[in-house]
Design an enzyme around this catalytic site. Structure first.
Site, PDB file in Angstrom:
ATOM      1  N   HIS A   1      48.931 -21.663  11.182  1.00 37.63           N
ATOM      2  CA  HIS A   1      48.107 -21.372  10.014  1.00 37.63           C
ATOM      3  C   HIS A   1      48.865 -20.350   9.179  1.00 37.63           C
ATOM      4  O   HIS A   1      49.501 -19.445   9.729  1.00 37.63           O
ATOM      5  CB  HIS A   1      46.752 -20.771  10.409  1.00 37.63           C
ATOM      6  CG  HIS A   1      45.896 -21.686  11.214  1.00 37.63           C
ATOM      7  ND1 HIS A   1      45.351 -21.313  12.419  1.00 37.63           N
ATOM      8  CD2 HIS A   1      45.490 -22.958  10.991  1.00 37.63           C
ATOM      9  CE1 HIS A   1      44.631 -22.320  12.902  1.00 37.63           C
ATOM     10  NE2 HIS A   1      44.704 -23.331  12.053  1.00 37.63           N
TER      11      HIS A   1
ATOM     12  N   ASP B   1      45.854 -28.218  10.843  1.00 38.17           N
ATOM     13  CA  ASP B   1      44.460 -28.703  10.819  1.00 38.17           C
ATOM     14  C   ASP B   1      43.703 -28.189   9.597  1.00 38.17           C
ATOM     15  O   ASP B   1      42.665 -27.557   9.722  1.00 38.17           O
ATOM     16  CB  ASP B   1      43.734 -28.314  12.109  1.00 38.17           C
ATOM     17  CG  ASP B   1      43.571 -26.807  12.251  1.00 38.17           C
ATOM     18  OD1 ASP B   1      44.426 -26.063  11.724  1.00 38.17           O
ATOM     19  OD2 ASP B   1      42.585 -26.360  12.873  1.00 38.17           O
TER      20      ASP B   1
END
EC number: 2.3.1.-
Length: 221
Positions: A141, A179
């Site tokens: 991330h 994601d």
């Protein structure tokens, strides 16, 4: 790059170090505890390397004020939903630094800090519920602090370099996972630009994610 939703098993919290009203809060909300011992014993993720003028370093507890201010900016509060006060960010960073699930990183350009990243073991993370995770799969991330730098080409420039360093540093890692929220078109375009494989959209407890995998390059012999 991608948002980081709050979900998964609670982490251990020391009641003596937290306000009673905050004790139910999960320190690392995405970390799984129901994993095989062999996966749990894998040490913390590697530190990727970037050539100048860029650099990556492991975050420190002293970065909590800076990261909290970044994550309360509107574009990151919307993407990550981690718009927490400094004390909670200090606990979040500390839990990562003390554990082996996720590694918090600060990205800089010409000595100026400008990004927050988390590199984590996907098999220890909630996304492993939605695909066939290998023990050394890593997930990433990333958040660019300055909104003026978003969509300026930093992601397409730096993502391949970060991933290449990850594969070189940890050869047992054969893919890096992403994601983003299914509505995050910027992150999804970046995944597609980088050559990720799309593994479908999946409903989690609090959002719908688009799952991508970037495979390590293969060498023809």
């Amino acid at each position: 790059m991608s948002d980081a939703p709050a979900e998964s098993a609670p982490a251990q919290i020391d009641p003596a170090q937290t306000d009673p009203a905050e004790q139910p809060v999960q320190i690392l909300p995405r970390e799984r505890s129901d994993i095989p011992d062999a996966v749990a014993r894998i040490p913390r993720p590697p530190v990727p390397h970037l050539d100048p003028p860029f650099a990556l370093r492991v975050a420190r507890l002293g970065d909590a004020d800076m990261v909290a201010e970044w994550m309360n900016r509107p574009h990151l509060a919307a993407a990550w939903e981690y718009d927490w006060p400094t004390p909670r960010w200090r606990r979040h960073l500390g839990a990562q630094l003390q554990g082996s699930y996720s590694l918090p990183l600060i990205g800089s350009m010409r000595g100026v800090d400008l990004a927050y990243l988390e590199l984590y073991w996907a098999a220890k993370d909630l996304i492993s519920r939605y695909y066939d995770a290998e023990p050394y799969d890593l997930g990433l991330h990333a958040a660019i602090a300055d909104v003026k730098l978003v969509n300026r080409g930093l992601g397409p420039m730096l993502l391949p370099r970060i991933v290449a360093s990850v594969f070189a540093t940890e050869p047992r890692c054969r893919r890096v996972m992403f994601d983003p929220d299914h509505r995050n078109t910027t992150a999804r375009r970046l995944c597609e630009y980088a050559g990720c494989r799309f593994l479908g959209e999946h409903d989690t407890t609090n959002r719908r994610m688009a799952l991508y995998a970037l495979d390590a390059p293969t060498t023809d012999r």
